[in-house]
Design a protein around this motif. Structure first.
Motif, PDB file in Angstrom:
ATOM      1  N   ILE A 122       0.846  -1.196   0.000  1.00  0.00           N
ATOM      2  CA  ILE A 122       0.000   0.000   0.000  1.00  0.00           C
ATOM      3  C   ILE A 122       0.878   1.241   0.000  1.00  0.00           C
ATOM      4  CG2 ILE A 122      -1.747   1.304   1.306  1.00  0.00           C
ATOM      5  CD1 ILE A 122      -2.449  -1.342   2.671  1.00  0.00           C
ATOM      6  N   VAL A 123       0.443   2.240  -0.759  1.00  0.00           N
ATOM      7  CA  VAL A 123       1.097   3.553  -0.686  1.00  0.00           C
ATOM      8  C   VAL A 123       0.031   4.634  -0.901  1.00  0.00           C
ATOM      9  CG1 VAL A 123       1.798   3.473  -3.148  1.00  0.00           C
ATOM     10  CG2 VAL A 123       2.989   4.996  -1.568  1.00  0.00           C
ATOM     11  N   ALA A 124       0.098   5.665  -0.092  1.00  0.00           N
ATOM     12  CA  ALA A 124      -0.830   6.801  -0.222  1.00  0.00           C
ATOM     13  C   ALA A 124      -0.130   7.888  -1.021  1.00  0.00           C
ATOM     14  CB  ALA A 124      -1.211   7.316   1.166  1.00  0.00           C
ATOM     15  N   VAL A 125      -0.759   8.294  -2.112  1.00  0.00           N
ATOM     16  CA  VAL A 125      -0.122   9.230  -3.046  1.00  0.00           C
ATOM     17  C   VAL A 125      -1.019  10.462  -3.224  1.00  0.00           C
ATOM     18  CG1 VAL A 125       0.646   9.478  -5.453  1.00  0.00           C
ATOM     19  CG2 VAL A 125       0.947   7.306  -4.286  1.00  0.00           C
ATOM     20  N   PRO A 126      -0.451  11.667  -3.217  1.00  0.00           N
ATOM     21  CA  PRO A 126      -1.274  12.837  -3.550  1.00  0.00           C
ATOM     22  C   PRO A 126      -1.792  12.681  -4.977  1.00  0.00           C
ATOM     23  CG  PRO A 126       0.854  13.518  -2.637  1.00  0.00           C
ATOM     24  CD  PRO A 126       0.944  12.051  -2.917  1.00  0.00           C
ATOM     25  N   PRO A 127      -3.106  12.770  -5.195  1.00  0.00           N
ATOM     26  CA  PRO A 127      -3.624  12.491  -6.539  1.00  0.00           C
ATOM     27  C   PRO A 127      -3.135  13.480  -7.600  1.00  0.00           C
ATOM     28  CG  PRO A 127      -5.370  13.300  -5.079  1.00  0.00           C
ATOM     29  CD  PRO A 127      -4.173  13.049  -4.223  1.00  0.00           C
ATOM     30  N   ASP A 128      -2.659  14.653  -7.159  1.00  0.00           N
ATOM     31  CA  ASP A 128      -2.154  15.628  -8.139  1.00  0.00           C
ATOM     32  C   ASP A 128      -0.674  15.405  -8.471  1.00  0.00           C
ATOM     33  OD1 ASP A 128      -1.487  16.377  -5.559  1.00  0.00           O
ATOM     34  OD2 ASP A 128      -1.467  18.517  -6.018  1.00  0.00           O
ATOM     35  N   GLU A 144      -7.362   2.270  -4.867  1.00  0.00           N
ATOM     36  CA  GLU A 144      -8.519   1.759  -4.125  1.00  0.00           C
ATOM     37  C   GLU A 144      -9.761   2.478  -4.641  1.00  0.00           C
ATOM     38  OE1 GLU A 144      -8.529  -0.445  -1.220  1.00  0.00           O
ATOM     39  OE2 GLU A 144     -10.664  -0.285  -1.729  1.00  0.00           O
ATOM     40  N   LEU A 145     -10.809   1.709  -4.967  1.00  0.00           N
ATOM     41  CA  LEU A 145     -12.002   2.318  -5.571  1.00  0.00           C
ATOM     42  C   LEU A 145     -13.134   2.526  -4.562  1.00  0.00           C
ATOM     43  CD1 LEU A 145     -12.129   0.326  -8.932  1.00  0.00           C
ATOM     44  CD2 LEU A 145     -11.156   2.600  -8.509  1.00  0.00           C
ATOM     45  N   ALA A 146     -13.234   1.623  -3.573  1.00  0.00           N
ATOM     46  CA  ALA A 146     -14.385   1.667  -2.652  1.00  0.00           C
ATOM     47  C   ALA A 146     -14.387   2.988  -1.881  1.00  0.00           C
ATOM     48  CB  ALA A 146     -14.326   0.491  -1.684  1.00  0.00           C
ATOM     49  N   GLY A 147     -15.427   3.769  -2.098  1.00  0.00           N
ATOM     50  CA  GLY A 147     -15.577   5.035  -1.380  1.00  0.00           C
ATOM     51  C   GLY A 147     -14.785   6.195  -1.961  1.00  0.00           C
ATOM     52  N   ALA A 148     -14.033   5.921  -3.042  1.00  0.00           N
ATOM     53  CA  ALA A 148     -13.192   6.984  -3.615  1.00  0.00           C
ATOM     54  C   ALA A 148     -14.005   7.861  -4.565  1.00  0.00           C
ATOM     55  CB  ALA A 148     -12.024   6.355  -4.367  1.00  0.00           C
ATOM     56  N   THR A 149     -13.539   9.101  -4.738  1.00  0.00           N
ATOM     57  CA  THR A 149     -14.119   9.983  -5.750  1.00  0.00           C
ATOM     58  C   THR A 149     -12.985  10.469  -6.644  1.00  0.00           C
ATOM     59  OG1 THR A 149     -13.908  11.797  -4.180  1.00  0.00           O
ATOM     60  CG2 THR A 149     -16.092  10.862  -4.431  1.00  0.00           C
ATOM     61  N   PRO A 150     -13.282  10.796  -7.906  1.00  0.00           N
ATOM     62  CA  PRO A 150     -12.195  11.216  -8.790  1.00  0.00           C
ATOM     63  C   PRO A 150     -11.643  12.588  -8.382  1.00  0.00           C
ATOM     64  CG  PRO A 150     -14.232  10.790 -10.034  1.00  0.00           C
ATOM     65  CD  PRO A 150     -14.582  10.766  -8.582  1.00  0.00           C
ATOM     66  N   LEU A 151     -10.365  12.638  -8.114  1.00  0.00           N
ATOM     67  CA  LEU A 151      -9.674  13.905  -7.842  1.00  0.00           C
ATOM     68  C   LEU A 151      -8.480  13.940  -8.772  1.00  0.00           C
ATOM     69  CD1 LEU A 151      -9.667  13.820  -3.910  1.00  0.00           C
ATOM     70  CD2 LEU A 151     -11.194  15.135  -5.379  1.00  0.00           C
ATOM     71  N   TRP A 152      -8.341  14.990  -9.529  1.00  0.00           N
ATOM     72  CA  TRP A 152      -7.275  15.084 -10.521  1.00  0.00           C
ATOM     73  C   TRP A 152      -7.312  13.873 -11.457  1.00  0.00           C
ATOM     74  CZ3 TRP A 152      -4.023  19.426 -10.549  1.00  0.00           C
ATOM     75  CH2 TRP A 152      -4.153  20.259  -9.426  1.00  0.00           C
ATOM     76  N   GLY A 153      -8.506  13.331 -11.667  1.00  0.00           N
ATOM     77  CA  GLY A 153      -8.628  12.199 -12.591  1.00  0.00           C
ATOM     78  C   GLY A 153      -8.252  10.866 -11.980  1.00  0.00           C
ATOM     79  N   VAL A 154      -8.028  10.832 -10.659  1.00  0.00           N
ATOM     80  CA  VAL A 154      -7.598   9.600  -9.995  1.00  0.00           C
ATOM     81  C   VAL A 154      -8.606   9.281  -8.886  1.00  0.00           C
ATOM     82  CG1 VAL A 154      -5.722   8.509  -8.690  1.00  0.00           C
ATOM     83  CG2 VAL A 154      -5.192  10.288 -10.380  1.00  0.00           C
ATOM     84  N   PRO A 155      -9.064   8.015  -8.754  1.00  0.00           N
ATOM     85  CA  PRO A 155      -9.934   7.686  -7.620  1.00  0.00           C
ATOM     86  C   PRO A 155      -9.179   7.939  -6.317  1.00  0.00           C
ATOM     87  CG  PRO A 155      -9.946   5.929  -9.264  1.00  0.00           C
ATOM     88  CD  PRO A 155      -8.831   6.870  -9.630  1.00  0.00           C
ATOM     89  N   ALA A 156      -9.719   8.831  -5.476  1.00  0.00           N
ATOM     90  CA  ALA A 156      -8.953   9.283  -4.308  1.00  0.00           C
ATOM     91  C   ALA A 156      -9.921   9.685  -3.204  1.00  0.00           C
ATOM     92  CB  ALA A 156      -8.056  10.449  -4.690  1.00  0.00           C
ATOM     93  N   ASP A 161      -5.848  12.878   5.018  1.00  0.00           N
ATOM     94  CA  ASP A 161      -4.931  12.998   6.155  1.00  0.00           C
ATOM     95  C   ASP A 161      -5.189  14.260   6.976  1.00  0.00           C
ATOM     96  OD1 ASP A 161      -3.377  10.690   6.270  1.00  0.00           O
ATOM     97  OD2 ASP A 161      -2.047  11.360   4.662  1.00  0.00           O
ATOM     98  N   ALA A 162      -5.841  15.247   6.372  1.00  0.00           N
ATOM     99  CA  ALA A 162      -6.200  16.504   7.044  1.00  0.00           C
ATOM    100  C   ALA A 162      -6.982  17.313   6.019  1.00  0.00           C
ATOM    101  CB  ALA A 162      -4.954  17.275   7.474  1.00  0.00           C
ATOM    102  N   ASP A 163      -7.576  18.420   6.451  1.00  0.00           N
ATOM    103  CA  ASP A 163      -8.289  19.261   5.488  1.00  0.00           C
ATOM    104  C   ASP A 163      -7.346  19.623   4.345  1.00  0.00           C
ATOM    105  OD1 ASP A 163     -10.639  19.174   6.824  1.00  0.00           O
ATOM    106  OD2 ASP A 163     -10.487  21.195   7.692  1.00  0.00           O
ATOM    107  N   GLY A 164      -7.775  19.354   3.150  1.00  0.00           N
ATOM    108  CA  GLY A 164      -6.979  19.708   1.975  1.00  0.00           C
ATOM    109  C   GLY A 164      -5.867  18.733   1.657  1.00  0.00           C
ATOM    110  N   VAL A 165      -5.686  17.705   2.483  1.00  0.00           N
ATOM    111  CA  VAL A 165      -4.611  16.727   2.215  1.00  0.00           C
ATOM    112  C   VAL A 165      -5.256  15.461   1.645  1.00  0.00           C
ATOM    113  CG1 VAL A 165      -2.614  15.504   3.167  1.00  0.00           C
ATOM    114  CG2 VAL A 165      -3.285  17.734   4.109  1.00  0.00           C
ATOM    115  N   ASP A 166      -5.481  15.504   0.333  1.00  0.00           N
ATOM    116  CA  ASP A 166      -6.142  14.399  -0.369  1.00  0.00           C
ATOM    117  C   ASP A 166      -5.128  13.283  -0.647  1.00  0.00           C
ATOM    118  OD1 ASP A 166      -8.174  16.289  -0.487  1.00  0.00           O
ATOM    119  OD2 ASP A 166      -7.698  16.880  -2.556  1.00  0.00           O
TER     120      ASP A 166
END
Ligand code: COA
Length: 178
Positions: A122-128, A144-156, A161-166
């Motif tokens: 597993i790795v958490a990556v900023p979608p941008d 990961e798709l479950a519960g994700a929404t597209p951000l910068w074109g990536v399911p995220a 991690d915090a407000d604004g930390v996608d």
């Protein structure tokens, strides 16, 4: 997996880096440069010396023939989810990119985590972070798709991690150690 390993087969050109576990001295050598390696992102708080003391056996560096650090991967086996291996942070010297070093240090890490019995990475990556997204996809990681929404074109996951930390959560299967 322990000790020093070489990665790769037939090879022409400059000598390949060797891959070894980091030491505390590597922290000092890298900490002043790590934010440049991440394009100016604030990384020092994530790059504490403790990683080099307590997580050295699940982390790797690539070292050139001249003794320069070419790449770092800080990772760990999840204490609460023993089948899961986590990349905390990984980066390659900006002057040594697109030579397969990032892939090789991850493959070395994946093999070590397989020996510990992990079956999922597993790795958490900023979608941008387009390059990081393309890089992990190239290594067979999928978002990961479950519960994700597209951000910068990536399911995220917004505000993960915090407000604004996608974050996009990229995972892949780890093949059992052979
Ligand atoms: C992401 C990173 C580790 C990749 O390291 P690298 O050694 O350059 O990667 P590799 O040479 O092994 O590349 C493997 C594949 O990833 C993809 N890739 C890597 N860099 C890319 C780029 N700049 N543009 C598009 N695709 C890229 C390609 O598919 C590449 O294969 P190819 O060269 O055959 O086309 C490096 O760019 C880096 O340190 N970035 C800053 C830190 C970071 O974002 N870390 C990841 C999140 S913790």
């Amino acid at each position: 997996m322990s000790g020093t390993v070489g990665v790769g087969g037939a090879h022409r050109g400059p000598p390949l880096p060797v891959y070894r576990h980091p030491t505390e001295a590597d922290h000092r050598a890298l900490v002043d440069d790590i934010e440049r390696w991440f394009g100016g992102r604030r990384m020092r708080p994530l790059f504490g010396r403790m990683w080099f003391v307590h997580f050295a056996s699940t982390s790797w560096v690539a070292e050139t023939a001249e003794g320069r650090i070419a790449a770092i991967l800080l990772g760990f086996a999840s204490p609460d989810r023993p089948k899961e291996a986590v990349v905390h942070l990984a980066a390659v010297d900006p002057n040594l990119r697109r030579r397969g070093i990032g892939s090789a240090v991850h493959r070395t890490w994946l093999a070590g985590m397989a020996q510990r019995g992990a079956t999922r990475a597993i790795v958490a990556v900023p979608p941008d972070e387009r390059v990081a997204v393309l890089f992990y996809r190239s290594l067979g990681f999928e978002p990961e798709l479950a519960g994700a929404t597209p951000l910068w074109g990536v399911p995220a996951f917004a505000d993960y991690d915090a407000d604004g930390v996608d974050r996009a959560l990229f995972t892949r299967r780890i093949e059992p150690a052979g």
